[in-house]
Design a protein around this motif. Structure first.
Motif, PDB file in Angstrom:
ATOM      1  N   TRP A   1      34.937 -36.243  -3.327  1.00 45.11           N
ATOM      2  CA  TRP A   1      33.988 -36.245  -4.460  1.00 45.11           C
ATOM      3  C   TRP A   1      33.788 -34.834  -4.999  1.00 45.11           C
ATOM      4  CZ3 TRP A   1      31.154 -37.497  -8.372  1.00 45.11           C
ATOM      5  CH2 TRP A   1      29.924 -36.892  -8.606  1.00 45.11           C
ATOM      6  N   LEU A   2      33.894 -33.840  -4.079  1.00 40.53           N
ATOM      7  CA  LEU A   2      33.645 -32.479  -4.510  1.00 40.53           C
ATOM      8  C   LEU A   2      34.848 -31.863  -5.193  1.00 40.53           C
ATOM      9  CD1 LEU A   2      31.729 -31.164  -1.374  1.00 40.53           C
ATOM     10  CD2 LEU A   2      30.789 -31.967  -3.521  1.00 40.53           C
TER      11      LEU A   2
ATOM     12  N   THR B   1      33.500 -44.188  -5.818  1.00 38.00           N
ATOM     13  CA  THR B   1      32.556 -43.122  -6.135  1.00 38.00           C
ATOM     14  C   THR B   1      32.497 -42.891  -7.632  1.00 38.00           C
ATOM     15  OG1 THR B   1      32.865 -42.017  -4.004  1.00 38.00           O
ATOM     16  CG2 THR B   1      32.056 -40.667  -5.820  1.00 38.00           C
TER      17      THR B   1
ATOM     18  N   ALA C   1      29.183 -43.434  -9.960  1.00 40.67           N
ATOM     19  CA  ALA C   1      28.622 -42.360 -10.776  1.00 40.67           C
ATOM     20  C   ALA C   1      28.381 -42.823 -12.205  1.00 40.67           C
ATOM     21  CB  ALA C   1      29.563 -41.155 -10.765  1.00 40.67           C
TER      22      ALA C   1
ATOM     23  N   GLU D   1      23.415 -30.979 -12.177  1.00 45.45           N
ATOM     24  CA  GLU D   1      24.700 -31.512 -11.708  1.00 45.45           C
ATOM     25  C   GLU D   1      24.675 -31.732 -10.201  1.00 45.45           C
ATOM     26  OE1 GLU D   1      29.331 -30.063 -11.373  1.00 45.45           O
ATOM     27  OE2 GLU D   1      28.193 -29.479 -13.162  1.00 45.45           O
ATOM     28  N   ARG D   2      24.070 -30.813  -9.453  1.00 44.39           N
ATOM     29  CA  ARG D   2      23.947 -30.991  -8.002  1.00 44.39           C
ATOM     30  C   ARG D   2      23.158 -32.259  -7.686  1.00 44.39           C
ATOM     31  NH1 ARG D   2      22.285 -25.055  -5.530  1.00 44.39           N
ATOM     32  NH2 ARG D   2      23.831 -23.799  -6.672  1.00 44.39           N
TER      33      ARG D   2
ATOM     34  N   ARG E   1      25.325 -35.312  -8.141  1.00 48.63           N
ATOM     35  CA  ARG E   1      26.228 -35.508  -7.006  1.00 48.63           C
ATOM     36  C   ARG E   1      25.478 -36.114  -5.807  1.00 48.63           C
ATOM     37  NH1 ARG E   1      31.031 -32.619  -7.643  1.00 48.63           N
ATOM     38  NH2 ARG E   1      31.053 -31.218  -9.451  1.00 48.63           N
TER      39      ARG E   1
ATOM     40  N   ARG F   1      26.289 -39.684  -3.898  1.00 54.83           N
ATOM     41  CA  ARG F   1      26.505 -39.847  -2.462  1.00 54.83           C
ATOM     42  C   ARG F   1      25.570 -40.910  -1.894  1.00 54.83           C
ATOM     43  NH1 ARG F   1      27.101 -34.154  -2.655  1.00 54.83           N
ATOM     44  NH2 ARG F   1      24.936 -33.832  -1.999  1.00 54.83           N
TER      45      ARG F   1
END
Length: 270
Positions: free
Chosen positions: A48-49, A61, A65, A255-256, A259, A263
Motif C-alpha cells: 500500500w505504501l 486495498t 480506498a 494523506e496520512r 492511508r 488500512r
C-alpha cells in the motif's frame, strides 16, 4: 598416498552419526523459511505504501480506498484539528483548525479549466474539501480529496504525466480554494492563492491537493508551488511567509490519515 576420509567416519575411522548433520541442515532450512515468510508478509503489508498493485491484496486495498468518501466520517478524513509536528519552516510545529467543510460534490466548476482537463482522464466520483486556518489565523489552506473513477493503471498513467511534465509546478494548474462565508477564509478566492501542491496517488484512486493563502484577502501576483516555496533559501513572499509549508504540511497529514483509514478498512479480524 592418502585418500579422503569416507563420509560418516571420524579421524579414528569410528562411525560418526549422520543424523546430526541432517538435523542441523533441517534447522537452518527452517530458520530460512521463517525469515522468508516474514519478508514476504512485510512486502505484502508494505505494498500500500509503495503502490504495488500486482496482487489481490493490493487490488482490494485500491478498491477500499475508492469507497472511503461515503464510508468514513468527515471528521476522520478532515479532522477538526490537525497537528503538524515539524511541518513548519525550520522544523517548527504547526496546528491547523478546520473552519469549513464543503458539501461533497462532483467536480463541475470545482477546478480551473486547464486543471479540470488535466484530471479528466481519471474521472470524478466525488470531491471532498475542507478549509483550515493556522493557530494565529494568519493563513488559510484548502485541502481536497478527489476520488476518481480510474483503475490502478489509469492512476499510474496520470501520476507519470504529472511527474514527467511537472504539471504540479504550473501556476495555471493550481487548485481552487474553498471560501466559506463568515470564516477567516471568506475572502480566499482565486487571486488569493499563494502556494499549492497536487499529489496523484497510484495505490488509491485519489488525488490529494492543498492550496494556501493569507487570511486577510491580499492578492498574490507570483504564487509558488509548495515544493519550491519550502526549499532552503527561497525568497518569494509565499516562501518567506511559510505558505508553502502550510499547503505541503496539511496535505501530507490529510494523506496520512487517508492511508490510515484504508488500512483500517482492509484489516481482517484475527
Amino acid at each position: 598416498m592418502s585418500f579422503g576420509e569416507p563420509e560418516g567416519y571420524d579421524g579414528a575411522a569410528r562411525p560418526r552419526p549422520l543424523g546430526r548433520r541432517g538435523r542441523s541442515q533441517a534447522a537452518a532450512a527452517a530458520v530460512c523459511l521463517v525469515l522468508g515468510l516474514g519478508l514476504i508478509s512485510g512486502a505484502v503489508t508494505g505494498s500500500w505504501l509503495v503502490g504495488d498493485s500486482g496482487d489481490e491484496g493490493s487490488r482490494s486495498t485500491f478498491t477500499a480506498a475508492g469507497g472511503l468518501w461515503h464510508s468514513v466520517p468527515v471528521d476522520q478524513l478532515f479532522p477538526p484539528t490537525v497537528q503538524g509536528q515539524g511541518a513548519g519552516p525550520g522544523g517548527a510545529d504547526r496546528t491547523w483548525t478546520r473552519i469549513a467543510v464543503a458539501p461533497d460534490s462532483g467536480c463541475e466548476d470545482a477546478f480551473d479549466p486547464l486543471l479540470r482537463k488535466a484530471l479528466a482522464p481519471v474521472g470524478c466520483e466525488r470531491l471532498l474539501r475542507a478549509t483550515y486556518t493556522d493557530a494565529t489565523e494568519s493563513y488559510v489552506t484548502t485541502v481536497g480529496l478527489l476520488f476518481t473513477t480510474a483503475d490502478a493503471p489509469g492512476m499510474a498513467s496520470l501520476a507519470n504525466r504529472f511527474r514527467k511534465e511537472r504539471l504540479d509546478r504550473r501556476s495555471d494548474l493550481m487548485p481552487l480554494p474553498y471560501a466559506a462565508k463568515g470564516t477567516a477564509a471568506a475572502e480566499f478566492g482565486a487571486r488569493q492563492r499563494a502556494a499549492w501542491t497536487v499529489s496523484v496517488l497510484t495505490e488509491a484512486p485519489v488525488v490529494v491537493y492543498a492550496v494556501s493563502g493569507w487570511a486577510d484577502g491580499r492578492t498574490v501576483d507570483d504564487p509558488q508551488p509548495a515544493e519550491d516555496a519550502t526549499e532552503s533559501g527561497a525568497t518569494t513572499a509565499p516562501a518567506q511567509a511559510g505558505l508553502g509549508h502550510e499547503a505541503k504540511g496539511l496535505a501530507d497529514r490529510v494523506e496520512r490519515g487517508l492511508r490510515k483509514n484504508v488500512r483500517s478498512a482492509t484489516e481482517q479480524p484475527s
